[in-house]
Design a protein around this motif. Structure first.
Motif, PDB file in Angstrom:
ATOM      1  N   ILE A   3      96.110 -21.743-110.763  1.00  0.00           N
ATOM      2  CA  ILE A   3      94.889 -21.050-110.627  1.00  0.00           C
ATOM      3  C   ILE A   3      94.312 -20.305-111.866  1.00  0.00           C
ATOM      4  CG2 ILE A   3      93.366 -19.122-109.422  1.00  0.00           C
ATOM      5  CD1 ILE A   3      94.961 -19.686-106.813  1.00  0.00           C
ATOM      6  N   ALA A   4      95.265 -19.684-112.453  1.00  0.00           N
ATOM      7  CA  ALA A   4      95.080 -18.788-113.836  1.00  0.00           C
ATOM      8  C   ALA A   4      94.760 -20.062-114.967  1.00  0.00           C
ATOM      9  CB  ALA A   4      96.256 -18.084-114.284  1.00  0.00           C
ATOM     10  N   LEU A   5      95.544 -21.169-115.025  1.00  0.00           N
ATOM     11  CA  LEU A   5      95.161 -22.133-115.821  1.00  0.00           C
ATOM     12  C   LEU A   5      93.494 -22.712-115.597  1.00  0.00           C
ATOM     13  CD1 LEU A   5      95.945 -23.949-118.045  1.00  0.00           C
ATOM     14  CD2 LEU A   5      97.224 -25.556-116.479  1.00  0.00           C
ATOM     15  N   TRP A   6      93.205 -22.781-114.418  1.00  0.00           N
ATOM     16  CA  TRP A   6      92.133 -23.342-114.068  1.00  0.00           C
ATOM     17  C   TRP A   6      91.118 -22.431-114.608  1.00  0.00           C
ATOM     18  CZ3 TRP A   6      89.482 -27.553-113.568  1.00  0.00           C
ATOM     19  CH2 TRP A   6      90.133 -28.649-113.252  1.00  0.00           C
ATOM     20  N   VAL A   7      91.294 -21.013-114.290  1.00  0.00           N
ATOM     21  CA  VAL A   7      90.165 -19.796-114.712  1.00  0.00           C
ATOM     22  C   VAL A   7      90.161 -19.826-116.210  1.00  0.00           C
ATOM     23  CG1 VAL A   7      89.960 -17.329-114.860  1.00  0.00           C
ATOM     24  CG2 VAL A   7      90.614 -18.710-112.747  1.00  0.00           C
ATOM     25  N   VAL A   8      91.180 -19.928-116.850  1.00  0.00           N
ATOM     26  CA  VAL A   8      90.993 -20.033-118.380  1.00  0.00           C
ATOM     27  C   VAL A   8      90.414 -21.219-118.875  1.00  0.00           C
ATOM     28  CG1 VAL A   8      92.477 -20.051-120.590  1.00  0.00           C
ATOM     29  CG2 VAL A   8      93.155 -18.626-118.659  1.00  0.00           C
ATOM     30  N   THR A   9      90.817 -22.300-118.207  1.00  0.00           N
ATOM     31  CA  THR A   9      90.205 -23.690-118.490  1.00  0.00           C
ATOM     32  C   THR A   9      88.575 -23.458-118.331  1.00  0.00           C
ATOM     33  OG1 THR A   9      92.136 -24.655-118.157  1.00  0.00           O
ATOM     34  CG2 THR A   9      90.360 -26.231-118.327  1.00  0.00           C
ATOM     35  N   GLY A  10      88.301 -23.087-117.303  1.00  0.00           N
ATOM     36  CA  GLY A  10      86.897 -22.929-116.947  1.00  0.00           C
ATOM     37  C   GLY A  10      86.071 -22.181-117.681  1.00  0.00           C
ATOM     38  N   ILE A  11      86.534 -21.001-118.137  1.00  0.00           N
ATOM     39  CA  ILE A  11      85.948 -20.177-119.100  1.00  0.00           C
ATOM     40  C   ILE A  11      85.716 -20.790-120.451  1.00  0.00           C
ATOM     41  CG2 ILE A  11      85.920 -17.926-120.323  1.00  0.00           C
ATOM     42  CD1 ILE A  11      86.998 -16.796-117.372  1.00  0.00           C
ATOM     43  N   PHE A  12      86.667 -21.461-120.963  1.00  0.00           N
ATOM     44  CA  PHE A  12      87.138 -21.804-122.336  1.00  0.00           C
ATOM     45  C   PHE A  12      85.843 -23.105-122.366  1.00  0.00           C
ATOM     46  CE2 PHE A  12      89.611 -24.477-125.385  1.00  0.00           C
ATOM     47  CZ  PHE A  12      89.606 -23.686-126.511  1.00  0.00           C
ATOM     48  N   ALA A  13      85.720 -23.957-121.315  1.00  0.00           N
ATOM     49  CA  ALA A  13      84.966 -24.979-121.159  1.00  0.00           C
ATOM     50  C   ALA A  13      83.586 -24.503-121.297  1.00  0.00           C
ATOM     51  CB  ALA A  13      85.287 -25.902-120.152  1.00  0.00           C
ATOM     52  N   ALA A  14      83.283 -23.558-120.417  1.00  0.00           N
ATOM     53  CA  ALA A  14      81.851 -22.704-120.246  1.00  0.00           C
ATOM     54  C   ALA A  14      81.488 -22.550-121.816  1.00  0.00           C
ATOM     55  CB  ALA A  14      81.807 -21.796-119.408  1.00  0.00           C
ATOM     56  N   LEU A  15      82.456 -21.762-122.434  1.00  0.00           N
ATOM     57  CA  LEU A  15      82.084 -21.214-123.748  1.00  0.00           C
ATOM     58  C   LEU A  15      81.733 -22.372-124.664  1.00  0.00           C
ATOM     59  CD1 LEU A  15      83.935 -18.563-125.246  1.00  0.00           C
ATOM     60  CD2 LEU A  15      83.188 -19.923-126.728  1.00  0.00           C
ATOM     61  N   PHE A  16      82.452 -23.509-124.638  1.00  0.00           N
ATOM     62  CA  PHE A  16      82.323 -24.400-125.666  1.00  0.00           C
ATOM     63  C   PHE A  16      80.951 -25.346-125.373  1.00  0.00           C
ATOM     64  CE2 PHE A  16      86.385 -23.924-127.597  1.00  0.00           C
ATOM     65  CZ  PHE A  16      86.138 -24.155-128.777  1.00  0.00           C
ATOM     66  N   ALA A  17      81.010 -25.467-123.899  1.00  0.00           N
ATOM     67  CA  ALA A  17      79.755 -26.190-123.511  1.00  0.00           C
ATOM     68  C   ALA A  17      78.404 -25.502-124.001  1.00  0.00           C
ATOM     69  CB  ALA A  17      79.656 -26.178-121.980  1.00  0.00           C
ATOM     70  N   MET A  18      78.425 -24.172-123.866  1.00  0.00           N
ATOM     71  CA  MET A  18      77.168 -23.277-124.294  1.00  0.00           C
ATOM     72  C   MET A  18      76.781 -23.279-125.791  1.00  0.00           C
ATOM     73  SD  MET A  18      77.160 -19.961-121.517  1.00  0.00           S
ATOM     74  CE  MET A  18      78.835 -19.486-121.993  1.00  0.00           C
ATOM     75  N   ALA A  19      78.006 -23.330-126.289  1.00  0.00           N
ATOM     76  CA  ALA A  19      77.867 -23.235-128.104  1.00  0.00           C
ATOM     77  C   ALA A  19      77.283 -24.604-128.280  1.00  0.00           C
ATOM     78  CB  ALA A  19      79.085 -22.909-128.700  1.00  0.00           C
ATOM     79  N   GLY A  20      77.993 -25.660-127.966  1.00  0.00           N
ATOM     80  CA  GLY A  20      77.545 -26.935-128.217  1.00  0.00           C
ATOM     81  C   GLY A  20      76.503 -27.224-127.818  1.00  0.00           C
ATOM     82  N   THR A  21      75.946 -27.075-126.743  1.00  0.00           N
ATOM     83  CA  THR A  21      74.551 -27.278-126.263  1.00  0.00           C
ATOM     84  C   THR A  21      73.437 -26.579-127.303  1.00  0.00           C
ATOM     85  OG1 THR A  21      75.108 -27.448-124.055  1.00  0.00           O
ATOM     86  CG2 THR A  21      72.713 -27.208-124.259  1.00  0.00           C
ATOM     87  N   MET A  22      73.764 -25.230-127.486  1.00  0.00           N
ATOM     88  CA  MET A  22      72.854 -24.597-128.353  1.00  0.00           C
ATOM     89  C   MET A  22      72.872 -25.433-129.790  1.00  0.00           C
ATOM     90  SD  MET A  22      73.397 -20.857-130.376  1.00  0.00           S
ATOM     91  CE  MET A  22      74.672 -21.870-131.395  1.00  0.00           C
ATOM     92  N   LYS A  23      73.869 -25.776-130.342  1.00  0.00           N
ATOM     93  CA  LYS A  23      73.934 -26.677-131.579  1.00  0.00           C
ATOM     94  C   LYS A  23      72.952 -27.815-131.320  1.00  0.00           C
ATOM     95  CE  LYS A  23      78.179 -24.335-133.236  1.00  0.00           C
ATOM     96  NZ  LYS A  23      79.297 -24.280-132.395  1.00  0.00           N
ATOM     97  N   VAL A  24      73.233 -28.379-130.359  1.00  0.00           N
ATOM     98  CA  VAL A  24      72.451 -30.010-130.048  1.00  0.00           C
ATOM     99  C   VAL A  24      70.927 -29.633-129.887  1.00  0.00           C
ATOM    100  CG1 VAL A  24      72.253 -31.963-128.862  1.00  0.00           C
ATOM    101  CG2 VAL A  24      74.632 -30.989-129.289  1.00  0.00           C
ATOM    102  N   VAL A  25      70.642 -28.618-129.006  1.00  0.00           N
ATOM    103  CA  VAL A  25      69.299 -28.157-128.600  1.00  0.00           C
ATOM    104  C   VAL A  25      68.254 -27.697-129.563  1.00  0.00           C
ATOM    105  CG1 VAL A  25      67.912 -27.588-126.682  1.00  0.00           C
ATOM    106  CG2 VAL A  25      70.004 -28.656-126.318  1.00  0.00           C
ATOM    107  N   LYS A  26      69.015 -26.325-130.140  1.00  0.00           N
ATOM    108  CA  LYS A  26      68.133 -25.723-130.830  1.00  0.00           C
ATOM    109  C   LYS A  26      67.959 -26.151-132.113  1.00  0.00           C
ATOM    110  CE  LYS A  26      67.932 -20.507-131.767  1.00  0.00           C
ATOM    111  NZ  LYS A  26      68.456 -19.465-131.829  1.00  0.00           N
ATOM    112  N   PRO A  27      66.645 -25.772-132.801  1.00  0.00           N
ATOM    113  CA  PRO A  27      66.545 -26.383-134.056  1.00  0.00           C
ATOM    114  C   PRO A  27      67.583 -25.738-135.324  1.00  0.00           C
ATOM    115  CG  PRO A  27      64.332 -25.457-133.117  1.00  0.00           C
ATOM    116  CD  PRO A  27      65.554 -25.288-132.220  1.00  0.00           C
ATOM    117  N   TYR A  28      67.641 -26.473-136.127  1.00  0.00           N
ATOM    118  CA  TYR A  28      68.759 -26.156-137.186  1.00  0.00           C
ATOM    119  C   TYR A  28      68.287 -24.804-137.931  1.00  0.00           C
ATOM    120  CZ  TYR A  28      71.139 -26.553-141.635  1.00  0.00           C
ATOM    121  OH  TYR A  28      72.013 -26.327-142.897  1.00  0.00           O
TER     122      TYR A  28
END
Length: 119
Positions: A3-28
């Motif tokens: 469960i701890a591994l899933w929690v860490v993985t989920g938070i880590f994935a959410a962080l990269f999903a948000m950061a990556g989406t911002m880089k793709v969507v937001k103007p340079y």
């Protein structure tokens, strides 16, 4: 531990999903105002970094959650580790703080090892 591994993985994935989406969507120009390091990459490279981060986030969750090719989850974590190694090198070259990218790299390594050992 699982469960701890899933929690860490989920938070880590959410962080990269948000950061990556911002880089793709937001103007340079908008991102460049917020993050000084962006001036060292082209708009295309920035979008590419964002796509890699989003795909890495998807790769962390989907294979393990569906049970389809679950070996891809640690591979995605290693891919994000490589991304953070490159980010650390960029920040070192620019004489910027490297602690955030080092911490994310360590978390990526922990997630990769966790999915290899536990799962």
């Amino acid at each position: 531990m699982y469960i701890a591994l899933w929690v860490v993985t989920g938070i880590f994935a959410a962080l990269f999903a948000m950061a990556g989406t911002m880089k793709v969507v937001k103007p340079y120009a908008g991102i460049r105002e917020q993050m000084e390091w962006v001036e060292t990459v082209t708009p295309g490279q920035l979008k590419g970094i964002g796509i890699v981060e989003v795909l890495g986030a998807i790769g962390l969750i989907l294979p393990a959650a569906t049970g389809i090719a679950p070996w891809l989850t640690p591979v995605a974590a290693v891919g994000l580790l490589v991304t953070m190694i490159v980010a650390t090198a960029l920040h070192v070259r620019r004489k910027e703080p490297i602690v955030p990218s080092l911490v994310l790299g360590i978390v990526a390594l922990v997630v990769a090892i966790g999915w290899i050992v536990i799962a």
